[in-house]
Design an enzyme around this catalytic site. Structure first.
Site, PDB file in Angstrom:
ATOM      1  N   ARG A  84       0.937  -1.308   0.049  1.00  0.00           N
ATOM      2  CA  ARG A  84       0.250  -0.528   0.148  1.00  0.00           C
ATOM      3  C   ARG A  84       1.048   1.046   0.544  1.00  0.00           C
ATOM      4  O   ARG A  84      -0.263   2.420   0.322  1.00  0.00           O
ATOM      5  CB  ARG A  84      -1.052  -0.439   1.163  1.00  0.00           C
ATOM      6  CG  ARG A  84      -2.012  -1.308   2.057  1.00  0.00           C
ATOM      7  CD  ARG A  84      -2.893  -1.115   2.235  1.00  0.00           C
ATOM      8  NE  ARG A  84      -3.463  -2.503   2.315  1.00  0.00           N
ATOM      9  CZ  ARG A  84      -4.753  -2.899   1.525  1.00  0.00           C
ATOM     10  NH1 ARG A  84      -4.924  -2.023   0.839  1.00  0.00           N
ATOM     11  NH2 ARG A  84      -5.327  -4.093   1.848  1.00  0.00           N
ATOM     12  N   HIS A  89       3.493 -10.322  -5.734  1.00  0.00           N
ATOM     13  CA  HIS A  89       1.872  -9.454  -6.135  1.00  0.00           C
ATOM     14  C   HIS A  89       2.207  -7.887  -5.648  1.00  0.00           C
ATOM     15  O   HIS A  89       3.027  -7.728  -5.027  1.00  0.00           O
ATOM     16  CB  HIS A  89       1.398  -9.497  -5.003  1.00  0.00           C
ATOM     17  CG  HIS A  89      -0.103  -9.137  -5.810  1.00  0.00           C
ATOM     18  ND1 HIS A  89      -0.614  -7.574  -6.026  1.00  0.00           N
ATOM     19  CD2 HIS A  89      -1.634  -9.950  -6.123  1.00  0.00           C
ATOM     20  CE1 HIS A  89      -1.538  -7.444  -6.302  1.00  0.00           C
ATOM     21  NE2 HIS A  89      -1.920  -8.545  -6.082  1.00  0.00           N
ATOM     22  N   TYR A 114      -0.219  -2.516  -4.542  1.00  0.00           N
ATOM     23  CA  TYR A 114      -2.031  -2.337  -5.158  1.00  0.00           C
ATOM     24  C   TYR A 114      -1.925  -0.159  -5.379  1.00  0.00           C
ATOM     25  O   TYR A 114      -3.047  -0.618  -6.308  1.00  0.00           O
ATOM     26  CB  TYR A 114      -2.719  -2.554  -4.259  1.00  0.00           C
ATOM     27  CG  TYR A 114      -2.349  -3.613  -2.972  1.00  0.00           C
ATOM     28  CD1 TYR A 114      -3.488  -5.273  -4.213  1.00  0.00           C
ATOM     29  CD2 TYR A 114      -2.394  -3.582  -1.789  1.00  0.00           C
ATOM     30  CE1 TYR A 114      -3.397  -5.534  -2.650  1.00  0.00           C
ATOM     31  CE2 TYR A 114      -2.978  -4.431  -1.288  1.00  0.00           C
ATOM     32  CZ  TYR A 114      -3.173  -5.869  -2.047  1.00  0.00           C
ATOM     33  OH  TYR A 114      -3.381  -7.098  -1.108  1.00  0.00           O
ATOM     34  N   HIS A 149      -2.301  -5.627 -10.715  1.00  0.00           N
ATOM     35  CA  HIS A 149      -3.499  -5.193 -11.478  1.00  0.00           C
ATOM     36  C   HIS A 149      -3.911  -3.766 -12.502  1.00  0.00           C
ATOM     37  O   HIS A 149      -3.081  -3.775 -12.977  1.00  0.00           O
ATOM     38  CB  HIS A 149      -3.989  -4.545 -10.260  1.00  0.00           C
ATOM     39  CG  HIS A 149      -4.509  -5.358  -8.833  1.00  0.00           C
ATOM     40  ND1 HIS A 149      -4.950  -4.395  -7.663  1.00  0.00           N
ATOM     41  CD2 HIS A 149      -4.153  -6.596  -8.102  1.00  0.00           C
ATOM     42  CE1 HIS A 149      -4.829  -5.652  -6.864  1.00  0.00           C
ATOM     43  NE2 HIS A 149      -4.873  -7.066  -7.364  1.00  0.00           N
ATOM     44  N   GLU A 185      -4.354  -9.093 -13.925  1.00  0.00           N
ATOM     45  CA  GLU A 185      -5.373  -9.329 -13.033  1.00  0.00           C
ATOM     46  C   GLU A 185      -6.655  -8.483 -13.370  1.00  0.00           C
ATOM     47  O   GLU A 185      -6.205  -7.128 -12.639  1.00  0.00           O
ATOM     48  CB  GLU A 185      -4.924  -9.467 -11.343  1.00  0.00           C
ATOM     49  CG  GLU A 185      -6.501 -10.238 -10.873  1.00  0.00           C
ATOM     50  CD  GLU A 185      -5.754 -10.208  -8.978  1.00  0.00           C
ATOM     51  OE1 GLU A 185      -6.293 -10.180  -7.923  1.00  0.00           O
ATOM     52  OE2 GLU A 185      -4.134  -9.344  -8.312  1.00  0.00           O
ATOM     53  N   ASP A 229      -8.815 -14.076 -10.885  1.00  0.00           N
ATOM     54  CA  ASP A 229      -8.816 -13.926  -9.561  1.00  0.00           C
ATOM     55  C   ASP A 229     -10.425 -14.276  -9.863  1.00  0.00           C
ATOM     56  O   ASP A 229     -11.164 -13.671  -9.640  1.00  0.00           O
ATOM     57  CB  ASP A 229      -8.797 -12.319  -8.217  1.00  0.00           C
ATOM     58  CG  ASP A 229      -9.265 -11.975  -6.867  1.00  0.00           C
ATOM     59  OD1 ASP A 229     -10.466 -12.971  -6.948  1.00  0.00           O
ATOM     60  OD2 ASP A 229      -8.374 -12.171  -6.782  1.00  0.00           O
ATOM     61  N   HIS A 263     -13.519 -11.014  -7.491  1.00  0.00           N
ATOM     62  CA  HIS A 263     -13.219 -11.006  -8.801  1.00  0.00           C
ATOM     63  C   HIS A 263     -14.157 -10.797 -10.575  1.00  0.00           C
ATOM     64  O   HIS A 263     -14.759 -10.094 -10.784  1.00  0.00           O
ATOM     65  CB  HIS A 263     -11.986 -10.208  -9.804  1.00  0.00           C
ATOM     66  CG  HIS A 263     -10.981  -9.489  -8.832  1.00  0.00           C
ATOM     67  ND1 HIS A 263      -9.267  -8.862  -8.686  1.00  0.00           N
ATOM     68  CD2 HIS A 263     -10.551  -9.333  -7.405  1.00  0.00           C
ATOM     69  CE1 HIS A 263      -9.272  -8.344  -7.899  1.00  0.00           C
ATOM     70  NE2 HIS A 263      -9.854  -9.078  -6.776  1.00  0.00           N
ATOM     71  N   HIS A 277      -5.591 -16.916  -8.662  1.00  0.00           N
ATOM     72  CA  HIS A 277      -6.325 -16.400  -7.574  1.00  0.00           C
ATOM     73  C   HIS A 277      -7.852 -16.827  -7.118  1.00  0.00           C
ATOM     74  O   HIS A 277      -8.814 -16.198  -7.504  1.00  0.00           O
ATOM     75  CB  HIS A 277      -6.844 -14.512  -6.745  1.00  0.00           C
ATOM     76  CG  HIS A 277      -5.397 -14.006  -6.610  1.00  0.00           C
ATOM     77  ND1 HIS A 277      -5.045 -12.789  -6.990  1.00  0.00           N
ATOM     78  CD2 HIS A 277      -3.776 -14.953  -6.915  1.00  0.00           C
ATOM     79  CE1 HIS A 277      -4.070 -12.319  -7.412  1.00  0.00           C
ATOM     80  NE2 HIS A 277      -2.868 -14.032  -7.262  1.00  0.00           N
ATOM     81  N   ASP A 326     -15.111  -5.979  -4.476  1.00  0.00           N
ATOM     82  CA  ASP A 326     -14.091  -6.932  -4.191  1.00  0.00           C
ATOM     83  C   ASP A 326     -13.883  -7.302  -2.401  1.00  0.00           C
ATOM     84  O   ASP A 326     -13.176  -6.697  -2.006  1.00  0.00           O
ATOM     85  CB  ASP A 326     -12.479  -5.976  -4.510  1.00  0.00           C
ATOM     86  CG  ASP A 326     -11.922  -7.297  -4.527  1.00  0.00           C
ATOM     87  OD1 ASP A 326     -11.703  -8.563  -4.250  1.00  0.00           O
ATOM     88  OD2 ASP A 326     -10.616  -6.381  -4.480  1.00  0.00           O
ATOM     89  N   HIS A 333     -12.911 -10.495  -0.329  1.00  0.00           N
ATOM     90  CA  HIS A 333     -13.176 -12.463  -0.371  1.00  0.00           C
ATOM     91  C   HIS A 333     -13.251 -12.961   1.057  1.00  0.00           C
ATOM     92  O   HIS A 333     -13.943 -11.749   1.738  1.00  0.00           O
ATOM     93  CB  HIS A 333     -11.251 -12.362  -0.538  1.00  0.00           C
ATOM     94  CG  HIS A 333     -10.710 -11.536  -1.708  1.00  0.00           C
ATOM     95  ND1 HIS A 333      -9.312 -11.936  -1.588  1.00  0.00           N
ATOM     96  CD2 HIS A 333     -11.100 -10.930  -2.687  1.00  0.00           C
ATOM     97  CE1 HIS A 333      -9.010 -11.238  -2.583  1.00  0.00           C
ATOM     98  NE2 HIS A 333     -10.058 -10.632  -3.165  1.00  0.00           N
ATOM     99  N   GLU A 375      -5.944 -16.245  -1.340  1.00  0.00           N
ATOM    100  CA  GLU A 375      -6.314 -14.732  -0.471  1.00  0.00           C
ATOM    101  C   GLU A 375      -7.232 -14.838   0.507  1.00  0.00           C
ATOM    102  O   GLU A 375      -7.508 -13.567   0.689  1.00  0.00           O
ATOM    103  CB  GLU A 375      -5.796 -13.981  -1.552  1.00  0.00           C
ATOM    104  CG  GLU A 375      -5.259 -13.859  -2.503  1.00  0.00           C
ATOM    105  CD  GLU A 375      -4.854 -13.133  -3.593  1.00  0.00           C
ATOM    106  OE1 GLU A 375      -4.317 -12.092  -4.138  1.00  0.00           O
ATOM    107  OE2 GLU A 375      -6.066 -12.637  -4.080  1.00  0.00           O
TER     108      GLU A 375
END
Length: 283
Positions: free
Chosen positions: A43, A68, A71, A108, A145, A179, A182, A216, A229, A231, A261
């Site tokens: 982040r 990954h 973001y 992303h 992604e 994902d 997603h 994912h 989004d 999870h 995730e």
């Protein structure tokens, strides 16, 4: 280790205590056959240097690894500073991925924010495509992604990967990280009869065979088409277990690693998710 035809199942792991020391310890605790890690603050924009001993240990472990990227990366942003930092962060993630022997770096697909879709796609061609040419032969692929469909996202459905691939000249070093949360949020009803087959068939039709490099595996707290989004643990959300079993059976997913995730850093819950996926894979 699993056979080439059997999808390894793993998770995003905490790297507290060291990328390899902490990451492989957590992987063993949850029964992961593959791992995904952050190599910098997910982040933030700070570019963290690696430790050669940890890199070597992870590279020589034989565990399939993925990175990954942060973001914050957005090649569609109209803000010049964000665009520059996206280039720098992606280059860093690809370099660190090569250091640890990662098979792929997940990024992303981003948002146009306040500019036009066409302008955003031109930026992707101009700024992301050159990074693909820098990847060494033994380096990681860049895995796109798609997002959940919120706001001005450039890519949410698998069909929207087509223009994205075109903007990158369908470069041989790009792949897809799908994902499940997603995709479901973006409107792919994986719970419908033939929903998984139709989604993966459309993916292959759009980007070609063997472009799906990572899945994912996340259930969803919200219904299909929600564009949210959020999870959930495998089988505890709106998707349920059956679609994950069907994913394992589709030819496009043969041998493709599944990475959870799911919420929290509770190793007991993560092990349950991985055990559930292994059961669905092996039955």
């Amino acid at each position: 280790m699993t056979s080439a035809a059997k999808s390894p199942i793993g998770g995003h792991v905490t790297v507290a205590g060291g990328l390899a020391t902490g990451g492989l310890k957590y992987a063993a605790e949850i029964g992961a056959e593959a791992i995904q890690v952050f190599v910098s603050n997910p982040r933030g924009w700070a570019l963290s240097a690696g430790k050669s001993d940890e890199d070597t240990k992870l590279r020589e472990s034989g565990v399939p690894a993925y990175v990954h990227a942060t973001y914050l990366i957005n090649f569609g942003s109209p803000t010049e500073e964000t665009l520059k930092k996206s280039v720098d962060s992606t280059r860093h993630a690809l370099s660190r991925g090569a250091d640890i022997g990662a098979l792929g770096v997940v990024v992303h697909t981003g948002s146009a924010v306040s500019q036009s879709y066409d302008d955003a796609m031109r930026q992707i061609h101009e700024h992301l495509l050159p990074l693909l040419d820098e990847i060494p032969e033994d380096g990681p692929d860049l895995l796109l992604e798609p997002m959940a469909g919120q706001g001005a996202m450039l890519c949410a459905t698998v069909q929207q990967l087509g223009p994205y691939f075109d903007a990158l000249d369908r470069h041989p070093r790009i792949g897809v990280c799908l994902d499940t949360c997603h995709a479901f949020a973006a409107g792919h009803d994986l719970t419908a009869e033939d929903g998984v087959k139709e989604t993966l068939d459309a993916l292959v039709d759009t980007v070609g065979a063997e472009r799906l490099k990572l899945i994912h595996a996340n259930d969803s707290k919200d219904p299909c088409g929600s564009a949210k989004d959020r999870h959930e643990h495998i089988g505890a959300g709106q998707i349920g277990e059956r679609p994950f079993a069907e994913l394992f059976r589709h030819p496009a997913a043969a041998g493709v690693p599944f990475i959870i995730e799911t919420p929290s850093w509770n190793p007991d819950l993560h092990r349950q998710d991985i055990d559930t996926l292994k059961r669905l894979r092996d039955r």
